[in-house]
Design a protein around this motif. Structure first.
Motif, PDB file in Angstrom:
ATOM      1  N   GLN A 171       0.985  -1.053  -0.035  1.00  0.00           N
ATOM      2  CA  GLN A 171      -0.528  -0.058   0.283  1.00  0.00           C
ATOM      3  C   GLN A 171       0.890   1.635   0.119  1.00  0.00           C
ATOM      4  N   ASP A 172       1.496   1.792   1.103  1.00  0.00           N
ATOM      5  CA  ASP A 172       2.323   2.123   1.357  1.00  0.00           C
ATOM      6  C   ASP A 172       3.412   2.667  -0.054  1.00  0.00           C
ATOM      7  N   ARG A 173       4.165   1.353  -0.901  1.00  0.00           N
ATOM      8  CA  ARG A 173       4.629   1.975  -1.894  1.00  0.00           C
ATOM      9  C   ARG A 173       3.931   2.365  -3.255  1.00  0.00           C
ATOM     10  N   LEU A 174       2.768   1.746  -3.427  1.00  0.00           N
ATOM     11  CA  LEU A 174       1.767   2.204  -4.665  1.00  0.00           C
ATOM     12  C   LEU A 174       1.969   4.102  -4.051  1.00  0.00           C
ATOM     13  N   MET A 175       1.330   3.975  -2.883  1.00  0.00           N
ATOM     14  CA  MET A 175       0.613   5.857  -2.506  1.00  0.00           C
ATOM     15  C   MET A 175       2.560   6.438  -2.856  1.00  0.00           C
ATOM     16  N   ASN A 176       2.881   6.146  -2.860  1.00  0.00           N
ATOM     17  CA  ASN A 176       4.457   6.749  -2.912  1.00  0.00           C
ATOM     18  C   ASN A 176       4.535   6.791  -3.968  1.00  0.00           C
ATOM     19  N   TYR A 177       4.857   5.464  -5.545  1.00  0.00           N
ATOM     20  CA  TYR A 177       4.484   6.104  -7.069  1.00  0.00           C
ATOM     21  C   TYR A 177       3.904   6.594  -7.429  1.00  0.00           C
ATOM     22  N   ILE A 178       3.352   7.046  -6.659  1.00  0.00           N
ATOM     23  CA  ILE A 178       0.996   7.362  -7.361  1.00  0.00           C
ATOM     24  C   ILE A 178       1.653   8.770  -7.347  1.00  0.00           C
ATOM     25  N   GLN A 179       2.079   9.502  -5.706  1.00  0.00           N
ATOM     26  CA  GLN A 179       2.821  10.945  -5.825  1.00  0.00           C
ATOM     27  C   GLN A 179       3.898  11.204  -6.730  1.00  0.00           C
TER      28      GLN A 179
END
Length: 665
Positions: A171-179
């Protein structure tokens, strides 16, 4: 030097029914972008296909008394025929029932298992069969009912052993990627929706296998489970390229995808589930996922069940594929919802295609025939080319490129139509008919005719991503041969490329003007027929779900019924999977039946006549639309048929060759 690559995909369509014009919208948009990129010198790979597994398809096939592929194949053929009629230039059509896909999906699943990203657990939640979507109690509860948040249909509570994917791990990795990659999810409103509604509240682990049906790809080491749609369908984007297969050269060449083009209703699967699966496989993410809006009817989203659909093949047969392609790409701001009305459709064809474009070509060719014996004149040395028209062409191409690179199809076409309008205005400004009366102005007339022909050549090149037949018709009328350096994209940027001396060939009118009232009537009659059929289907389903007499009811008198009343009883072939006697109930036997599309429990009064062992494996006839009842504390959802004489009872059975779920008539 190697060409730059461009990999574009449509969603893979679910062949439970034929497609409507709204389904074709995505594929046409992808095709326009693929054609544009090819014209700009890219090595394009364009993928589409069909998603052919799942409970819904297994159920639909059983309702037709067919095996799944027997039901699916004609629909897939219909879809391929539609794409051919629309001139869709895909490079590959992937079917998830193909061995190349199924083998690769099993390897993907095994790899995720070995990585520790998938684990065995037990799922309990609410399931929507038509959307093949799971929902939590909080998501599905609406008043005193549980419904699918996407489609509004009632959902059923299911509990089964399942394999789960550890979504929360990424989850955190995807959130960072989108940002860090704001271009990843487009348009911006869709990105905000995914982040705020799904990622920020937190991800639950995802169920990725099912045991209540078997139409799917088997788990590689636990064949009781089939791999669920999230991995099966989404993986098509890499299995089609050869991922984890002997020849993976296409995968190495084209992945990651430049654009996944999808409808907004499947955005969550493509922007949350899919990128997390790719992260777990240690693969790069697609560069962009674009969730466009829906093509609506005035009363809402197109739906076969509502009947508010337009058959694309009807439109193609009556108006031609170019008319359909142009309307969808011009009328709707890509990314937003758009509305199809017969008025808007016919008016767009009349004003843009017949009046502006068609009339421009017809008038120009006719004047060249009249004033220059059908030969395009070279511009006069004394009469220079018109810089204003040349600049208008330059601006049109620049605006077209800028907007197509950002998938703003309607805006790009608006720039092109500005140039078409300017060219039509040029005729009125230069008045060729007046010039023709003065022999001293013959040179000026020749330059005007040349300018018009050259403008039309440039317009025809710029049209190529959007419409496929019209450019060639224009070239034929101008006497241009494809492949002579006059029809490629870069040649459109060179004003004066058209050689004088070409012989024009006036053909049929490219886009004839249509009678608005007559065409609206024809389209309305077609949609009315679809609505009537949908209403009849709805009434039939409502009748089939009505209460029927209990198996233990004894009629007081003989009752005659008509064929319509008998048709309300739904009889299907069912196979007994399990049987056990109900304690303290001498007559009652609890049966687990396989109906092809689902497993169902039925309680029957046959315990005095059959042992459980005798029943397992038998194919019986089940009344499937009885109102559920509870007998001795056990739910019974149906009734099996039997014949009795005195103290003997025999089950009504069918041959083993009949598929589970087949309708008995």
């Amino acid at each position: 030097m190697a060409k730059p690559t461009f990999y574009i995909t449509t969603p893979i369509y679910y062949p439970s029914n034929t497609l409507h014009i709204g389904n074709a919208y995505t594929t046409i948009a992808c095709d326009a972008l693929a054609r544009y990129k090819r014209l700009r010198g890219y090595d394009v790979y364009y993928l589409t296909g069909t998603d052919e597994h799942g409970q819904k398809l297994q159920r639909r096939a059983a309702e037709e008394g067919k095996k799944p592929l027997e039901f699916i194949n004609p629909i897939v053929d219909w879809i391929k025929d539609l794409w051919a009629r629309l001139d869709i230039s895909y490079d590959d059509f992937i079917r998830t029932t193909e061995p190349r896909h199924m083998d690769a999906v099993q390897k993907i699943f095994q790899k995720l298992l070995e990585n520790g990203d998938i684990y065995l657990g037990e799922y309990e939640g609410y399931y929507c069969v038509p959307d093949e979507a799971f929902w939590t109690e909080h998501q599905a509860k609406k008043g005193d009912k549980y419904v699918c948040p996407d489609c509004g249909r009632e959902v059923s509570l299911v509990k089964e052993k399942s394999y789960f994917f550890r979504m929360s791990k990424y989850q955190d990795r995807l959130m960072n990627y989108i940002q860090e990659h704001p271009e990843f999810i487009q348009p911006e409103s869709r990105r905000n929706e995914m982040v705020n509604n799904f990622l920020k509240p937190g991800l639950e682990d995802l169920c990725v296998s099912r045991t209540t049906f078997d139409w799917g790809i088997k788990h590689p080491t636990d064949p009781e489970h089939v791999i669920y749609v999230w991995i099966d369908a989404l993986a098509n984007y890499i299995t089609a390229l050869g991922y984890l297969q002997e020849d993976d050269s296409k995968f190495r060449k084209y992945w990651p995808a430049d654009v996944h083009m999808i409808g907004k209703d499947i955005l969550r699967f493509h922007t949350i589930y899919w990128p997390i699966i790719l992260m777990a496989l240690d693969l790069p993410l697609p560069k962009k996922v674009f969730g466009h809006g829906w093509l609506l009817m005035p009363d809402g989203k197109m739906s076969k069940s509502k009947g508010n659909v337009i058959d694309p093949k009807f439109l193609i047969d009556r108006y031609g594929s170019d008319s359909i392609r142009y309307f969808l790409l011009r009328e709707i701001a890509f990314g937003q919802d758009g509305v199809f009305t017969p008025e808007a459709f016919i008016q767009r064809l009349n004003f843009d295609l017949a009046n502006d474009l068609g009339n421009l070509v017809s008038r120009t060719v006719a004047m060249i025939e009249k004033y220059f014996d059908g030969v395009i004149p070279s511009p006069s040395d004394e009469e220079p080319l018109d810089n204003d028209l040349k600049e208008s062409a330059r601006k049109a191409l620049a605006g077209l490129e800028e907007n197509l690179d950002e998938m703003r199809f309607g805006n790009g076409l608006a720039h092109l139509w500005d140039f078409i309008s300017r060219t039509n205005k040029y005729i009125d400004e230069t008045t060729p008919w007046a010039l023709a009366k003065d022999e001293e102005k013959r040179g000026r007339l020749g330059t005007v005719m040349y300018n018009l022909a050259e403008s039309i050549r440039i317009i025809s090149i710029a049209l190529q991503p959007f419409v496929t037949k019209t450019p060639k018709k224009i070239w034929e009328q101008l006497g241009i041969q494809e492949g002579e350096g006059l029809t490629d994209w870069e040649s459109a940027k060179v004003w004066g490329k058209l050689p004088g001396g070409l012989k024009v060939n006036r053909g049929d009118v490219i886009f004839p003007r249509l009678d608005l009232e007559e065409e609206i009537k024809v389209i309305d009659e077609t949609t009315a027929a679809a609505r009537k059929q949908a209403e009849e289907n709805k009434k039939k389903q409502e009748a089939l779900s009505g209460q029927q007499p209990s198996a233990t009811d004894k009629p007081e008198s003989k009752l005659e019924i008509g064929i319509d009343d008998f048709a309300k009883v739904e009889l299907r072939v069912a196979q007994v999977l399990e049987a056990e006697k109900i304690p303290k109930a001498d007559k009652l036997m609890k049966l687990q039946l396989d109906l092809g599309y689902e497993q169902r429990q039925v309680v029957s009064g046959i315990a005095k006549y059959y042992t459980p062992e005798e029943l397992v494996g038998k194919k019986v006839i089940c009344v499937t639309n009885l109102k559920p009842v509870k007998l001795r504390g056990e739910h019974s959802n149906g009734m099996i048929l039997a014949a009795s004489v005195n103290d003997k009872l025999t089950l009504a059975t069918v041959p083993d060759s009949m598929p589970n779920g087949a309708i008995v008539k």
